[in-house]
Design an enzyme around this catalytic site. Structure first.
Site, PDB file in Angstrom:
ATOM      1  N   ASP A 262      18.844   9.859   4.863  1.00 45.01           N
ATOM      2  CA  ASP A 262      20.244   9.582   4.602  1.00 45.01           C
ATOM      3  C   ASP A 262      20.942  10.947   4.575  1.00 45.01           C
ATOM      4  OD1 ASP A 262      22.609   8.248   3.709  1.00 45.01           O
ATOM      5  OD2 ASP A 262      22.173   8.976   1.697  1.00 45.01           O
TER       6      ASP A 262
ATOM      7  N   CYS B  63     -20.157   1.848 -15.425  1.00 47.23           N
ATOM      8  CA  CYS B  63     -19.978   1.544 -16.853  1.00 47.23           C
ATOM      9  C   CYS B  63     -18.706   0.726 -17.053  1.00 47.23           C
ATOM     10  CB  CYS B  63     -19.862   2.838 -17.669  1.00 47.23           C
ATOM     11  SG  CYS B  63     -21.314   3.894 -17.565  1.00 47.23           S
TER      12      CYS B  63
END
Length: 699
Positions: A396, A18
């Site tokens: 880190d 659709c």
């Protein structure tokens, strides 16, 4: 000159086919230059000139309603029995049962039973037949077209009862699919509804209730206990506990006081506050999250791209096979026309690729929405899939594995200076530095009785330290390596520095032209959750966990050993982190997790860049592929687990979609598969795929 783009939200968009048809219809509007339809987010972007009336006309076949992006969609609370499609489905069922009852008593060819079956087809399948015949006239072959051919074909060969069953099952399956997709989209609609639409603003000493779109930066808004905060801003009066779960996924409320940042959509639990507006409505953190999640849901994952390519060739192949089955046996092998026509119809129905096409996007939409509710922003299906394939996680150190708030632990004077004087010298220079360690010295120096010294000719030495003139003396504050470049370091001091570094502390030296004045040791506390997170990652199949830091080797090694990391790389400059990420690629896909500011190059280089503490940090939202909105490392194993689970469900969906079709097609050969069984296999597969994907809402 580029045409203006208008963005709309949609209501009633029920299926992928659709959506494709709706987009095609809009493209046919002469004044429209381009159109982009986001099925997952139920959102439409149109370049050119088209009215809402024209857009709704283009979607009238599916009852699609169109609303401007900033307008909140009206909530629909229509009782089950009042929905027209449900009423027609129930009527179709009753007529089908009546027809079966009459045929059982009086025979299948009884005119009354045929009348009941015909009414069941017309009432239950009116919308289906209308759309199917329209598509057939344009030679457009979607699900409606195939079902219409099947129903008309069944009627032509006199099998009215089976045609009625097909209509009823199709209606039920469409309703289930629509309901399931709406459930998946709730993750977005619930985000949109988080922030209030109005706010109480204080102007000229008076209170006014205004729409949030009318608020300007620096306006003062009033937040009472139990109210949601309407805009991002800064607390300028009052303090309270604020529940930030909607933005960051944190379950524990956060205390907010003067100068603290607050976010739109978060809940003020206790006290009253005045907040100075810092961002316009379209720039708030929640607005950015909604935008990024919607964009992410529109982006196709690699698996989806493969499925789309496969479906492109699969659908025409099924149509050709169906036609050949109808024609070749009767024409060349003396087969009965009605039998082979029926088998061709069955192949046409069972071969429809609905379940296959929706197998990936529905899982991606659900997973990304679920992650957003849990404070994890995943910026696309490709990143969601890749996260589950990660073999190496690089961290880190500062602010990721550690708290990111280093504190001074020792001040050691070597010359005639007192510890207070040594700290005063270091703080006077570090006042001008942006390095994280500088802030720790400044916090330690806050209570100095004589304040700071006057500084002249401050100079930063990147990655190593800083220098300035204090009372006519050139004074350095920096790493031991910087001191070694300029002077000789005595063995006893080397031993003292090493001892502090082995305890996980960073050492900074303070010296002048006369010699070394002393040293300051700073330690950043390891997060309580870091060790648990590392263990969970190894359990999830991560081969290597690596820390990449600019800190010294001894400090990094101490933390790495404490956490059980596979490898530690220290004293790295930003470009060296990038090289390390590249070299780690030999072990498999690499994820880098950092704060999204200093680590931007490494985040961009990794297969998946993950930023910590994305809430309120524009750099993190823009740089990373995934942002953990809270400063919570625990969300990393959750994200990897969600990715792996999503991949599993996508593979299950594809297996279900193709497996049921293969079984059904094999049953056609001996003639065991009926038309109603074919639609059960096709629509049943679609519903199973959607319901299977919705399990990700609970992950």
């Amino acid at each position: 000159m580029a045409s203006e783009k208008n963005v709309y939200r949609l209501q009633g968009l029920s299926c992928t086919s659709c959506a494709a048809k709706f987009e095609k219809n809009i493209r046919q509007i002469e004044t429209v230059e381009d159109v982009q339809l986001n099925f997952g987010a139920s959102k439409l972007t149109v370049a050119g000139d088209a009215s809402i009336l024209q857009l709704e006309e283009a979607g009238s076949f599916d009852g699609i309603k169109v609303f401007p992006e900033k307008q909140r969609l009206p909530k629909q609370h229509i009782p089950f029995w009042k929905k027209r499609e449900n009423q027609t489905t129930i009527a179709s069922l009753l007529l089908l049962l009546a027809g079966n009852g009459v045929s059982t008593l009086n025979g299948e060819d009884n005119w009354l039973s045929i009348a009941f079956f015909a009414l069941a087809i017309l009432i239950g399948g009116y919308s289906l037949l209308k759309e199917g015949l329209r598509n057939l006239s344009k030679l457009e072959f979607d699900m409606s077209t195939l079902m219409t051919i099947a129903v008309i074909g069944a009627a032509l060969i006199g099998d009215w009862g089976e045609g009625a069953v097909v209509v009823f099952l199709f209606s039920v399956s469409e309703a289930l699919e629509s309901y399931s997709i709406d459930k998946a989209r709730n993750s977005i609609s619930s985000l949109i509804e988080i922030a209030p639409s109005t706010a109480m603003v204080l102007r000229n000493g008076k209170e006014f209730e205004v729409e949030v779109e009318e608020l300007q930066i620096n306006d003062i808004i009033l937040i009472k206990p139990g109210q949601k905060i309407a805009m991002d801003g800064e607390v300028i009066q009052g303090d309270s506990s604020v529940n930030q779960a909607a933005i960051t996924g944190e379950s524990v409320p956060v205390h907010k006081t003067l100068g603290d940042e607050v976010f739109a959509g978060t809940l003020n639990e206790e006290g009253s506050m005045q907040v100075r507006v810092a961002k316009l409505a379209e720039d708030t953190t929640i607005a950015k999250i909604i935008h990024l999640v919607e964009e992410a849901q529109a982006e196709k994952a690699p698996t989806q791209q493969f499925v789309d390519r496969f479906a492109k060739y699969y659908t025409p192949a099924i149509l050709v096979i169906s036609l050949l089955i109808m024609l070749i046996p009767p024409l060349l092998m003396g087969g009965v026309w009605s039998d082979w026509f029926y088998k061709g119809l069955v192949v046409l129905v069972v071969g429809c690729p609905c379940a296959l096409v929706i197998s990936t996007p529905i899982a991606i939409v659900t997973a990304i929405g679920n992650a957003a509710r849990n404070g994890v922003l995943i910026k696309g299906g490709i990143h969601l899939e890749e996260t589950g394939q990660i073999k190496v996680v690089a961290f880190d150190k500062t602010g990721t594995l550690t708290e990111g708030r280093p504190e001074v632990t020792e001040v050691v004077s070597i010359s005639g200076l007192t510890e207070t004087e040594l700290l005063q010298q270091a703080a006077s220079i570090e006042k001008f530095s942006q390095h994280p360690l500088a802030s720790s010295i400044m916090r330690a120096a806050e209570k100095l009785p004589n304040g700071l010294l006057e500084v002249e000719n401050f100079q930063s030495i990147t990655g190593k330290g800083a220098k300035a003139i204090l009372d006519g003396r050139l004074v350095h504050v920096g790493s031991p390596n910087l001191f070694r470049e300029l002077h000789h370091l005595e063995e006893s001091l080397e031993h003292q520095i090493l001892e502090l570094q082995q305890q996980g502390k960073t050492v900074m030296l303070v010296w002048s032209e006369e010699g070394l004045d002393g040293m300051i040791a700073v330690a950043d506390q390891v997060r309580k959750s870091s060790m648990t997170v590392i263990q969970k990652l190894h359990q999830l199949g991560i081969k290597k966990t690596v820390m990449l830091t600019g800190d010294n080797q001894s400090t990094a090694a101490a933390i790495g050993q404490q956490l059980g990391l596979s490898e530690v790389k220290a004293e790295l400059l930003p470009h060296e982190k990038v090289e390390m990420i590249k070299s780690l690629g030999q072990y498999g896909k690499v994820a880098m997790i950092g704060d999204g500011v200093n680590d931007a190059p490494a985040l961009a280089t990794a297969n998946v860049g993950i930023a910590m503490g994305g809430a309120g940090t524009d750099t993190a939202l823009e740089t990373a592929d995934i942002a953990l909105m809270a400063d919570d490392l625990e969300k990393l194993p959750y994200t990897i687990k969600l990715s792996k689970r999503t991949k599993q469900i996508i593979l299950q969906n594809i297996s279900i979609a193709l497996g049921l079709k293969v079984i059904a097609l094999l049953l056609i050969i001996p003639g065991w598969l009926t038309l109603w069984m074919a639609i059960m296999a096709d629509m049943g597969a679609t519903v199973i795929v959607v319901l299977n994907s919705l399990r990700l809402m609970r992950s």
